[in-house]
Design a protein around this motif. Sequence first.
Motif, PDB file in Angstrom:
ATOM      1  N   ASN A 272     -20.287   5.855  -7.681  1.00  0.00           N
ATOM      2  CA  ASN A 272     -20.801   6.364  -6.406  1.00  0.00           C
ATOM      3  C   ASN A 272     -19.980   5.760  -5.279  1.00  0.00           C
ATOM      4  O   ASN A 272     -19.131   4.895  -5.488  1.00  0.00           O
ATOM      5  N   PHE A 273     -20.232   6.204  -4.063  1.00  0.00           N
ATOM      6  CA  PHE A 273     -19.410   5.769  -2.935  1.00  0.00           C
ATOM      7  C   PHE A 273     -19.443   4.257  -2.750  1.00  0.00           C
ATOM      8  O   PHE A 273     -18.423   3.625  -2.469  1.00  0.00           O
ATOM      9  N   MET A 274     -20.634   3.659  -2.921  1.00  0.00           N
ATOM     10  CA  MET A 274     -20.733   2.218  -2.715  1.00  0.00           C
ATOM     11  C   MET A 274     -19.831   1.456  -3.674  1.00  0.00           C
ATOM     12  O   MET A 274     -19.167   0.484  -3.297  1.00  0.00           O
ATOM     13  N   ALA A 275     -19.791   1.908  -4.932  1.00  0.00           N
ATOM     14  CA  ALA A 275     -18.947   1.249  -5.929  1.00  0.00           C
ATOM     15  C   ALA A 275     -17.485   1.334  -5.515  1.00  0.00           C
ATOM     16  O   ALA A 275     -16.747   0.345  -5.552  1.00  0.00           O
ATOM     17  N   TYR A 276     -17.053   2.534  -5.116  1.00  0.00           N
ATOM     18  CA  TYR A 276     -15.653   2.715  -4.718  1.00  0.00           C
ATOM     19  C   TYR A 276     -15.350   1.870  -3.483  1.00  0.00           C
ATOM     20  O   TYR A 276     -14.292   1.246  -3.371  1.00  0.00           O
ATOM     21  N   ASN A 277     -16.277   1.856  -2.556  1.00  0.00           N
ATOM     22  CA  ASN A 277     -16.057   1.145  -1.299  1.00  0.00           C
ATOM     23  C   ASN A 277     -15.967  -0.368  -1.528  1.00  0.00           C
ATOM     24  O   ASN A 277     -15.123  -1.050  -0.943  1.00  0.00           O
ATOM     25  N   ILE A 278     -16.846  -0.889  -2.389  1.00  0.00           N
ATOM     26  CA  ILE A 278     -16.820  -2.320  -2.686  1.00  0.00           C
ATOM     27  C   ILE A 278     -15.446  -2.706  -3.240  1.00  0.00           C
ATOM     28  O   ILE A 278     -14.833  -3.690  -2.818  1.00  0.00           O
ATOM     29  N   HIS A 279     -14.948  -1.908  -4.179  1.00  0.00           N
ATOM     30  CA  HIS A 279     -13.664  -2.239  -4.778  1.00  0.00           C
ATOM     31  C   HIS A 279     -12.534  -2.083  -3.767  1.00  0.00           C
ATOM     32  O   HIS A 279     -11.613  -2.906  -3.700  1.00  0.00           O
ATOM     33  N   ALA A 280     -12.602  -1.041  -2.962  1.00  0.00           N
ATOM     34  CA  ALA A 280     -11.529  -0.779  -1.992  1.00  0.00           C
ATOM     35  C   ALA A 280     -11.417  -1.902  -0.963  1.00  0.00           C
ATOM     36  O   ALA A 280     -10.318  -2.408  -0.699  1.00  0.00           O
ATOM     37  N   VAL A 281     -12.544  -2.316  -0.405  1.00  0.00           N
ATOM     38  CA  VAL A 281     -12.473  -3.351   0.628  1.00  0.00           C
ATOM     39  C   VAL A 281     -12.065  -4.691   0.015  1.00  0.00           C
ATOM     40  O   VAL A 281     -11.410  -5.504   0.678  1.00  0.00           O
ATOM     41  N   TRP A 282     -12.402  -4.911  -1.250  1.00  0.00           N
ATOM     42  CA  TRP A 282     -12.012  -6.174  -1.874  1.00  0.00           C
ATOM     43  C   TRP A 282     -10.506  -6.204  -2.120  1.00  0.00           C
ATOM     44  O   TRP A 282      -9.853  -7.230  -1.940  1.00  0.00           O
ATOM     45  N   GLN A 283      -9.931  -5.054  -2.518  1.00  0.00           N
ATOM     46  CA  GLN A 283      -8.470  -5.000  -2.643  1.00  0.00           C
ATOM     47  C   GLN A 283      -7.810  -5.293  -1.298  1.00  0.00           C
ATOM     48  O   GLN A 283      -6.809  -6.032  -1.232  1.00  0.00           O
ATOM     49  N   GLN A 284      -8.353  -4.740  -0.238  1.00  0.00           N
ATOM     50  CA  GLN A 284      -7.795  -5.012   1.091  1.00  0.00           C
ATOM     51  C   GLN A 284      -7.868  -6.513   1.404  1.00  0.00           C
ATOM     52  O   GLN A 284      -6.923  -7.087   1.955  1.00  0.00           O
ATOM     53  N   GLU A 285      -8.979  -7.137   1.065  1.00  0.00           N
ATOM     54  CA  GLU A 285      -9.149  -8.567   1.347  1.00  0.00           C
ATOM     55  C   GLU A 285      -8.181  -9.416   0.528  1.00  0.00           C
ATOM     56  O   GLU A 285      -7.620 -10.397   1.026  1.00  0.00           O
ATOM     57  N   VAL A 286      -7.951  -9.040  -0.742  1.00  0.00           N
ATOM     58  CA  VAL A 286      -7.010  -9.789  -1.578  1.00  0.00           C
ATOM     59  C   VAL A 286      -5.616  -9.761  -0.948  1.00  0.00           C
ATOM     60  O   VAL A 286      -4.950 -10.794  -0.812  1.00  0.00           O
ATOM     61  N   TRP A 287      -5.176  -8.578  -0.531  1.00  0.00           N
ATOM     62  CA  TRP A 287      -3.837  -8.473   0.054  1.00  0.00           C
ATOM     63  C   TRP A 287      -3.773  -9.112   1.433  1.00  0.00           C
ATOM     64  O   TRP A 287      -2.722  -9.632   1.838  1.00  0.00           O
ATOM     65  N   ALA A 288      -4.887  -9.118   2.154  1.00  0.00           N
ATOM     66  CA  ALA A 288      -4.932  -9.842   3.428  1.00  0.00           C
ATOM     67  C   ALA A 288      -4.773 -11.345   3.179  1.00  0.00           C
ATOM     68  O   ALA A 288      -4.121 -12.050   3.959  1.00  0.00           O
ATOM     69  N   ALA A 289      -5.365 -11.828   2.083  1.00  0.00           N
ATOM     70  CA  ALA A 289      -5.232 -13.249   1.732  1.00  0.00           C
ATOM     71  C   ALA A 289      -3.789 -13.589   1.374  1.00  0.00           C
ATOM     72  O   ALA A 289      -3.300 -14.682   1.703  1.00  0.00           O
ATOM     73  N   VAL A 290      -3.104 -12.666   0.701  1.00  0.00           N
ATOM     74  CA  VAL A 290      -1.671 -12.869   0.419  1.00  0.00           C
ATOM     75  C   VAL A 290      -0.919 -13.056   1.735  1.00  0.00           C
ATOM     76  O   VAL A 290      -0.097 -13.968   1.880  1.00  0.00           O
ATOM     77  N   GLU A 291      -1.216 -12.196   2.711  1.00  0.00           N
ATOM     78  CA  GLU A 291      -0.551 -12.302   4.019  1.00  0.00           C
ATOM     79  C   GLU A 291      -0.874 -13.625   4.704  1.00  0.00           C
ATOM     80  O   GLU A 291      -0.020 -14.227   5.351  1.00  0.00           O
ATOM     81  N   ARG A 292      -2.108 -14.085   4.561  1.00  0.00           N
ATOM     82  CA  ARG A 292      -2.515 -15.323   5.232  1.00  0.00           C
ATOM     83  C   ARG A 292      -1.831 -16.552   4.657  1.00  0.00           C
ATOM     84  O   ARG A 292      -1.822 -17.617   5.281  1.00  0.00           O
ATOM     85  N   SER A 293      -1.250 -16.416   3.464  1.00  0.00           N
ATOM     86  CA  SER A 293      -0.570 -17.560   2.855  1.00  0.00           C
ATOM     87  C   SER A 293       0.761 -17.867   3.539  1.00  0.00           C
ATOM     88  O   SER A 293       1.323 -18.945   3.332  1.00  0.00           O
ATOM     89  N   ARG A 294       1.267 -16.933   4.354  1.00  0.00           N
ATOM     90  CA  ARG A 294       2.585 -17.121   4.986  1.00  0.00           C
ATOM     91  C   ARG A 294       2.678 -18.438   5.742  1.00  0.00           C
ATOM     92  O   ARG A 294       3.657 -19.165   5.643  1.00  0.00           O
ATOM     93  N   LYS A 295       1.640 -18.734   6.523  1.00  0.00           N
ATOM     94  CA  LYS A 295       1.718 -19.943   7.367  1.00  0.00           C
ATOM     95  C   LYS A 295       1.792 -21.209   6.539  1.00  0.00           C
ATOM     96  O   LYS A 295       2.445 -22.188   6.930  1.00  0.00           O
ATOM     97  N   TYR A 296       1.166 -21.216   5.361  1.00  0.00           N
ATOM     98  CA  TYR A 296       1.213 -22.394   4.502  1.00  0.00           C
ATOM     99  C   TYR A 296       2.555 -22.501   3.776  1.00  0.00           C
ATOM    100  O   TYR A 296       3.045 -23.603   3.532  1.00  0.00           O
ATOM    101  N   ILE A 297       3.145 -21.359   3.432  1.00  0.00           N
ATOM    102  CA  ILE A 297       4.482 -21.365   2.824  1.00  0.00           C
ATOM    103  C   ILE A 297       5.490 -21.919   3.839  1.00  0.00           C
ATOM    104  O   ILE A 297       6.355 -22.728   3.502  1.00  0.00           O
ATOM    105  N   ASN A 298       5.346 -21.496   5.086  1.00  0.00           N
ATOM    106  CA  ASN A 298       6.215 -22.032   6.136  1.00  0.00           C
ATOM    107  C   ASN A 298       5.993 -23.530   6.317  1.00  0.00           C
ATOM    108  O   ASN A 298       6.937 -24.303   6.470  1.00  0.00           O
ATOM    109  N   GLN A 299       4.722 -23.944   6.282  1.00  0.00           N
ATOM    110  CA  GLN A 299       4.377 -25.344   6.544  1.00  0.00           C
ATOM    111  C   GLN A 299       4.850 -26.280   5.436  1.00  0.00           C
ATOM    112  O   GLN A 299       5.438 -27.329   5.709  1.00  0.00           O
TER     113      GLN A 299
END
Length: 450
Positions: A272-299
Motif C-alpha cells: 500500500n502507499f504507506m509501505a512504499y512511502n516508508i521505504h522511499a523516505v528511508w532511502q532518501q535519508e540513507v543517501w542524505a546521511a552519505v552526504e552528511r559524512s563529507r564534513k567528517y571525511i574532510n575533518q
Amino acid sequence: ATMSEALEPKQKTNPQGDSTTSVSAPKAETKKDPHADAKRQKVVTPEYMFLEAPRTKEFITGSEAAKEAIRRSNVDLAIAYPITPQSETMQLVGVLYGEGYVKEYYRGEEEVGVMAAIAGGSRAGVRCYTATAGPGTLRGLEGIASWPGHRLPVVAMFTCRVVNAPLAIQPDNIEVSYLLNCGMIVFHAENQQDMYDFTLAGFIISEKNDVTLPVGVCCDGFFVTHARGYVRMQDRGMKLPPREPWRGAVPVLDAENPPARLSRDAPVQKSNFMAYNIHAVWQQEVWAAVERSRKYINQYMGGLLTAENVDDAEAVIIASGSAAAQSREAVRICAEKGIKIGLIKIRSLRPFPTQELRKLCGKAKLIVVPEFNYVGWLAKEVATAIYGFSNAKIIGGPRVYGGQSMPVELIVDEVESGLTGKKSTNVAISQVMGASAADHEAMGHFMRSI
C-alpha cells in the motif's frame, strides 16, 4: 672436584638422613599476561589520533597496515572468513584477538553468515570489523547492501579481485561498482598508508550520529595487501574511544527494540502507499546521511580527493586506488617531456567529490581516467560529475583487468595522443568523450555507454 664442592654447599642431615639444610621454596614460573600491552592502551580523542599524535614510519604490507589500524581502533567484534587476497588480514586480526586488542573473534561458515553476524553485532551496539574480496563480496552482498538501511556502523575491507569467470584470484576492482550504490560510504586506498588511515578514520566517521552508516575500505588486492610500503603510524599504546551506541541515529537492539520490530515492522510488509512511502523516505535519508559524512571525511582524512599541479595543467589524470600510483609515475614522465599535467587522486567514491572536481577541471583540455577494471566505473562517475562544467576531452582509459598490471607507458600514450589528436590504440572510441565538433559522434557513443 674441589671447585664443585666450593660451589655446592654440603647437605646437612639429621640422624634419620633427612635433609635439614634450609632451602628456599622453588619459584613458581610467572606467566606473562598475553593481554598486558592491550590493557595498558590509553584512549585518545579522534582529533589527537588523526591530527596531532606523533608517528613513526614502518615498512609493512597492506595486510599488516590493516592489522595495525585495528590494533588502535578499539574493536569489539571481528568475524573472519578466508578468501584470497584478504585471508592474511583477518588472520592477523586473529593474532590481535590473542593479544587482547580485539574483544571477540571467530571464523564464520561463509560470507552470508559473516555479514549477517556482523549486522547482529553492530545492531547490538558493538564496534565491528570484517574483510572479504571478490566472490566473497558478491556472496555477502545481500547482507552488505542491507547494512545502510538498518543504519549499522561497520567497517569492512574489500581487497578487490576478479569476480567473473573464468575464475582468477588476481587484482581487478570491478567489485567496487557493485558497492557504489548500496548506500554505504566507500573509500578507495591507493597504498598501505591509505589502508591504515582510511580504516582508522572509517570507524569514527561510520559512528557519527548524523551518519550511522557502514564504511567500505577498498584496495586493489595483492598490489596493496601483499606488497610493502612505508606507513607512518601513531604509537601502539593508544586507541580510539569505544563506540557509544546510544549516540546512533537509530536505537540499538535491546528488550525494547527486538529485531522483529526493526526488520519486520508490519507497515513495510504491506502493498500500500504507506509501505512504499516508508521505504522511499528511508532511502532518501540513507543517501542524505552519505552526504552528511563529507564534513567528517574532510575533518579526519583531509578531503575526498587530493590534487597535485592541477591549476595550470592542460592535461589532468584522475584516478583512484592502484591506478593513482601508476598515474603518479606517468605524471613524472609527462612533466619531463614538457607537458603541463596534474593528478587528481579520488579517495572517497561515496560520497563522490563532485563539487571539488567541477572546480579543479574547469581549465583542463584533456582528462585521462586510467582504471583496473573493464567497465570504467570511475570514468562514468567523473564524466557525470563534470558534465557542463568542463570542456575537456575525456578519455575513459587505459584500462587493465583480470590481473594485468598497468604499464605507465599506456597512460603516457593516452595523454600524448589526447593532446595531439592522434587516435588512441588502447582505448575504444566509445570510451572517449570529445570536446571538438569533429568528436560529436564520439561524444554520443560515450554518453550512450554511460
